[in-house]
Motif scaffolding. Structure first.
Motif, PDB file in Angstrom:
ATOM      1  N   PRO A 292       0.801  -1.225   0.000  1.00 25.83           N
ATOM      2  CA  PRO A 292       0.000   0.000   0.000  1.00 25.83           C
ATOM      3  C   PRO A 292       0.833   1.275   0.000  1.00 25.83           C
ATOM      4  CG  PRO A 292       0.141  -0.846   2.217  1.00 25.83           C
ATOM      5  CD  PRO A 292       0.813  -1.877   1.324  1.00 25.83           C
ATOM      6  N   TYR A 293       0.197   2.344  -0.450  1.00 31.71           N
ATOM      7  CA  TYR A 293       0.747   3.660  -0.185  1.00 31.71           C
ATOM      8  C   TYR A 293       0.662   3.897   1.324  1.00 31.71           C
ATOM      9  CZ  TYR A 293       0.299   4.289  -5.225  1.00 31.71           C
ATOM     10  OH  TYR A 293       0.410   4.133  -6.583  1.00 31.71           O
ATOM     11  N   TRP A 294       1.426   4.818   1.827  1.00 26.83           N
ATOM     12  CA  TRP A 294       1.507   5.035   3.274  1.00 26.83           C
ATOM     13  C   TRP A 294       0.166   5.414   3.890  1.00 26.83           C
ATOM     14  CZ3 TRP A 294       0.807   9.918   5.615  1.00 26.83           C
ATOM     15  CH2 TRP A 294       0.567  10.965   4.708  1.00 26.83           C
ATOM     16  N   ASP A 295      -0.739   5.988   3.079  1.00 27.14           N
ATOM     17  CA  ASP A 295      -2.081   6.340   3.541  1.00 27.14           C
ATOM     18  C   ASP A 295      -3.058   6.091   2.403  1.00 27.14           C
ATOM     19  OD1 ASP A 295      -4.494   8.054   4.216  1.00 27.14           O
ATOM     20  OD2 ASP A 295      -3.247   8.507   5.974  1.00 27.14           O
ATOM     21  N   ALA A 302      -4.051  17.985  -0.881  1.00 27.64           N
ATOM     22  CA  ALA A 302      -3.929  18.995  -1.933  1.00 27.64           C
ATOM     23  C   ALA A 302      -2.523  18.983  -2.516  1.00 27.64           C
ATOM     24  CB  ALA A 302      -4.257  20.386  -1.378  1.00 27.64           C
ATOM     25  N   LYS A 303      -2.441  19.070  -3.825  1.00 29.19           N
ATOM     26  CA  LYS A 303      -1.131  19.046  -4.482  1.00 29.19           C
ATOM     27  C   LYS A 303      -0.256  20.222  -4.052  1.00 29.19           C
ATOM     28  CE  LYS A 303      -2.576  16.443  -8.548  1.00 29.19           C
ATOM     29  NZ  LYS A 303      -2.669  16.414 -10.035  1.00 29.19           N
ATOM     30  N   SER A 304      -0.900  21.256  -3.582  1.00 29.07           N
ATOM     31  CA  SER A 304      -0.154  22.436  -3.140  1.00 29.07           C
ATOM     32  C   SER A 304       0.370  22.313  -1.709  1.00 29.07           C
ATOM     33  CB  SER A 304      -1.056  23.672  -3.230  1.00 29.07           C
ATOM     34  OG  SER A 304      -2.209  23.508  -2.406  1.00 29.07           O
ATOM     35  N   ASP A 305      -0.006  21.234  -1.033  1.00 31.67           N
ATOM     36  CA  ASP A 305       0.398  21.052   0.355  1.00 31.67           C
ATOM     37  C   ASP A 305       1.888  20.702   0.406  1.00 31.67           C
ATOM     38  OD1 ASP A 305       0.809  20.325   3.016  1.00 31.67           O
ATOM     39  OD2 ASP A 305      -1.186  19.450   3.211  1.00 31.67           O
ATOM     40  N   LYS A 306       2.683  21.596   0.885  1.00 27.43           N
ATOM     41  CA  LYS A 306       4.129  21.414   0.894  1.00 27.43           C
ATOM     42  C   LYS A 306       4.602  20.405   1.943  1.00 27.43           C
ATOM     43  CE  LYS A 306       5.053  26.037  -0.942  1.00 27.43           C
ATOM     44  NZ  LYS A 306       5.723  27.336  -0.724  1.00 27.43           N
ATOM     45  N   MET A 307       3.695  19.995   2.843  1.00 28.94           N
ATOM     46  CA  MET A 307       4.069  19.006   3.858  1.00 28.94           C
ATOM     47  C   MET A 307       4.287  17.631   3.237  1.00 28.94           C
ATOM     48  SD  MET A 307       1.765  19.640   7.264  1.00 28.94           S
ATOM     49  CE  MET A 307       2.344  18.065   7.919  1.00 28.94           C
ATOM     50  N   TYR A 308       3.669  17.388   2.085  1.00 30.09           N
ATOM     51  CA  TYR A 308       3.673  16.050   1.528  1.00 30.09           C
ATOM     52  C   TYR A 308       4.201  16.008   0.103  1.00 30.09           C
ATOM     53  CZ  TYR A 308       0.601  15.220   5.535  1.00 30.09           C
ATOM     54  OH  TYR A 308       0.081  15.130   6.792  1.00 30.09           O
ATOM     55  N   LEU A 376       5.217  10.154   7.884  1.00 28.46           N
ATOM     56  CA  LEU A 376       5.437  11.202   6.885  1.00 28.46           C
ATOM     57  C   LEU A 376       5.083  12.598   7.409  1.00 28.46           C
ATOM     58  CD1 LEU A 376       6.498  11.527   4.015  1.00 28.46           C
ATOM     59  CD2 LEU A 376       4.160  11.290   3.181  1.00 28.46           C
ATOM     60  N   PRO A 377       3.968  12.784   8.141  1.00 33.20           N
ATOM     61  CA  PRO A 377       3.653  14.124   8.640  1.00 33.20           C
ATOM     62  C   PRO A 377       4.701  14.670   9.604  1.00 33.20           C
ATOM     63  CG  PRO A 377       1.729  12.705   8.751  1.00 33.20           C
ATOM     64  CD  PRO A 377       2.893  11.828   8.451  1.00 33.20           C
ATOM     65  N   LEU A 378       5.437  13.772  10.248  1.00 30.60           N
ATOM     66  CA  LEU A 378       6.471  14.185  11.199  1.00 30.60           C
ATOM     67  C   LEU A 378       7.850  14.230  10.555  1.00 30.60           C
ATOM     68  CD1 LEU A 378       5.340  12.002  14.249  1.00 30.60           C
ATOM     69  CD2 LEU A 378       4.627  14.326  13.655  1.00 30.60           C
ATOM     70  N   ASN A 379       7.898  13.941   9.245  1.00 30.98           N
ATOM     71  CA  ASN A 379       9.166  13.879   8.519  1.00 30.98           C
ATOM     72  C   ASN A 379      10.138  12.927   9.208  1.00 30.98           C
ATOM     73  OD1 ASN A 379      10.859  14.580   6.367  1.00 30.98           O
ATOM     74  ND2 ASN A 379      11.900  16.148   7.568  1.00 30.98           N
ATOM     75  N   SER A 380       9.608  11.791   9.614  1.00 31.15           N
ATOM     76  CA  SER A 380      10.384  10.809  10.359  1.00 31.15           C
ATOM     77  C   SER A 380      10.414   9.480   9.625  1.00 31.15           C
ATOM     78  CB  SER A 380       9.764  10.608  11.747  1.00 31.15           C
ATOM     79  OG  SER A 380      10.411   9.575  12.454  1.00 31.15           O
ATOM     80  N   GLU A 381      11.602   8.981   9.363  1.00 29.85           N
ATOM     81  CA  GLU A 381      11.813   7.663   8.746  1.00 29.85           C
ATOM     82  C   GLU A 381      11.056   7.554   7.410  1.00 29.85           C
ATOM     83  OE1 GLU A 381      12.551   5.164  12.892  1.00 29.85           O
ATOM     84  OE2 GLU A 381      10.519   5.245  12.046  1.00 29.85           O
ATOM     85  N   ILE A 382      11.489   8.369   6.479  1.00 32.87           N
ATOM     86  CA  ILE A 382      10.819   8.465   5.184  1.00 32.87           C
ATOM     87  C   ILE A 382      11.545   7.607   4.148  1.00 32.87           C
ATOM     88  CG2 ILE A 382       9.954  10.029   3.418  1.00 32.87           C
ATOM     89  CD1 ILE A 382       8.847  10.476   6.286  1.00 32.87           C
ATOM     90  N   ASP A 383      10.856   6.606   3.598  1.00 34.28           N
ATOM     91  CA  ASP A 383      11.389   5.728   2.562  1.00 34.28           C
ATOM     92  C   ASP A 383      12.704   5.088   2.999  1.00 34.28           C
ATOM     93  OD1 ASP A 383      11.450   4.385   0.180  1.00 34.28           O
ATOM     94  OD2 ASP A 383      12.334   6.040  -0.955  1.00 34.28           O
ATOM     95  N   VAL A 384      12.629   4.376   4.113  1.00 32.09           N
ATOM     96  CA  VAL A 384      13.807   3.728   4.699  1.00 32.09           C
ATOM     97  C   VAL A 384      13.432   2.318   5.133  1.00 32.09           C
ATOM     98  CG1 VAL A 384      14.833   5.898   5.521  1.00 32.09           C
ATOM     99  CG2 VAL A 384      13.231   4.625   6.998  1.00 32.09           C
ATOM    100  N   PRO A 385      14.422   1.483   5.446  1.00 32.36           N
ATOM    101  CA  PRO A 385      14.096   0.196   6.067  1.00 32.36           C
ATOM    102  C   PRO A 385      13.675   0.414   7.510  1.00 32.36           C
ATOM    103  CG  PRO A 385      16.468   0.488   5.998  1.00 32.36           C
ATOM    104  CD  PRO A 385      15.875   1.637   5.226  1.00 32.36           C
ATOM    105  N   LEU A 386      12.799  -0.458   7.995  1.00 28.93           N
ATOM    106  CA  LEU A 386      12.353  -0.387   9.386  1.00 28.93           C
ATOM    107  C   LEU A 386      12.409  -1.777   9.995  1.00 28.93           C
ATOM    108  CD1 LEU A 386       9.314   2.049   9.030  1.00 28.93           C
ATOM    109  CD2 LEU A 386      11.514   2.542  10.139  1.00 28.93           C
TER     110      LEU A 386
END
Length: 415
Positions: A292-295, A302-308, A376-386
């Motif tokens: 799955p996608y993360w959410d 929104a495509k303009s949302d710079k958080m994502y 992702l909202p916390l900019n924590s462990e993005i696209d990494v192994p877990l």
């Protein structure tokens, strides 16, 4: 026993074996395929083990650097737990030795009453150690003490186990906490202490009432009024937005209610697991490879949302959870439904056992899988192994291996 047909038997071992119904399925993954993945995973984790210092526990590998934690971090039990599963799957004693060494530094967390994650920390590690070694004198006291530490966080007012002690919440409970209930139910059945079992059931029943939307997707966080027990907030912390379906959260829910049906025989828990599975597997945003996608609602950002800027990232950790949970759920259901769960789990295992999700040997810091997302909202462990992605992937492989060997898929800590 033919590979095209197996019957899972109910074993009455101290009354804690899962409820299973005789099912006919057609396993499409061979013994050789499963063994190949387990052997490769064992070789890969040795790379990680060579980089892991005493008293440290692997979390992830980011920008070419290892990230470790102390024993008090919620993920600390997954590394020794994965080593133990790989020992079970390969019979390599060196893996058991590595796991046992790590457990010596983890034991002190049995007294930690400041976290709800003791199931992850202690049951995934010491629970597997007890099951595989049979050393009851060594491991049952540790597990019993830890379970009682977890039970100390239960409130008879909210009828739940408190998750976090930080932030502005009154009494937050996250869907992840369903995963820690197996620790309580299993220890209760080994020790005869019914208190822990009753707390687990109460928490699961309350979560069922408050955590789910009409479509059976789950909120991440429910905040309770600690004086009245009323749900006063329904939020997210790691999903896209409060009303979104965070992919790993749905996995915690699916796995949690499947497991709680096994532990309690309560039909409402089985029904809940089936409905959660339906939400996940029929979701139009679930990719064909079932990773799955993360959410699930990431397209509503929104495509303009710079958080994502990376809103299209996959979450391999969620897929690994789905695979393990669906394998088990297939044992408690019938006919085409059971076959669908089983076949979907196989699809996920195929997907995770190759590129781009399976890491090449010696790369990825020694982690088995790549492309997970922490928060992702916390900019924590993005696209990494877990570390927990590896754990549930290996768990799913071992569960499948047991079936091919004519053994019960789910094995208890009791002998």
């Amino acid at each position: 026993m033919k590979l095209t047909q197996y019957f899972v038997l109910v074993l009455a071992v101290l009354g804690i074996c899962p409820i299973v119904q005789a099912q006919t399925v057609k396993p499409n993954l061979s013994k050789a395929f499963i063994q190949e993945q387990l052997d490769a995973a064992a070789n890969q984790i040795k790379v990680l083990a060579a980089e892991t210092f005493a008293e440290k526990f692997p979390k992830t590998f980011e920008q070419g650097e290892h990230v470790f934690s102390s024993s008090s971090w919620w993920c600390s039990g997954f590394y020794p737990g994965t080593l133990l599963y790989l020992y079970e799957g390969t019979k390599e004693k060196a893996l058991l030795e590595k796991a046992t060494e790590a457990l010596t530094y983890l034991e002190k967390e049995k007294n930690n009453k400041g976290t709800h994650d003791l199931g992850f920390m202690l049951f995934c590690s010491f629970g597997n150690a007890l099951r595989l070694t049979g050393d009851t004198l060594k491991y049952i006291p540790i597990l019993s003490t830890g379970a009682n530490s977890l039970a100390s966080r239960y409130s008879p007012i909210t009828k739940t186990i408190r998750s976090w002690d930080h932030g502005s919440w009154q009494y937050p409970v996250i869907i992840d906490n369903m995963m820690n209930l197996e620790f309580l139910t299993q220890v209760s059945k080994v020790t005869g202490d019914k208190k822990c079992y009753d707390i687990a059931v109460s928490h699961a029943e309350t979560t069922l009432k408050n955590h789910f939307r009409k479509d059976y997707s789950s909120y991440h966080v429910i905040d309770y009024d600690k004086k009245t027990g009323k749900a006063i907030g329904k939020k997210t912390h790691q999903g896209a937005f409060d009303e979104s379906a965070w992919a790993r959260g749905q996995g915690w829910a699916l796995y949690g209610y499947t497991m709680m049906y096994r532990e309690t025989k309560k039909k409402e828990f089985l029904k809940q697991a089936q409905q959660i599975a339906k939400y996940i597997l029929s979701n139009p945003n679930l990719p064909a490879d079932l990773v799955p996608y993360w959410d699930f609602d990431k397209d509503k950002i929104a495509k303009s949302d710079k958080m994502y800027p990376n809103r299209d990232l996959r979450d391999v950790s969620a897929a690994a959870l789905y695979a393990s949970a669906l394998l088990e759920l297939s044992q408690y259901t019938k006919g085409n439904e059971a076959l669908d769960y089983f076949n979907k789990a196989e699809t996920i295992l195929r997907s995770l056992s190759k590129a781009p999700y399976l890491a090449p040997y010696g790369q990825n810091g020694g982690y088995i899988l790549q492309h997970s997302v922490g928060a992702l909202p916390l900019n924590s462990e993005i696209d990494v192994p877990l570390t927990y992605a590896d754990y549930y992937y290996v768990e799913a492989l071992v569960r499948y291996q047991r079936l091919l060997d004519g053994e019960p898929m789910i094995k208890s800590i009791a002998k």
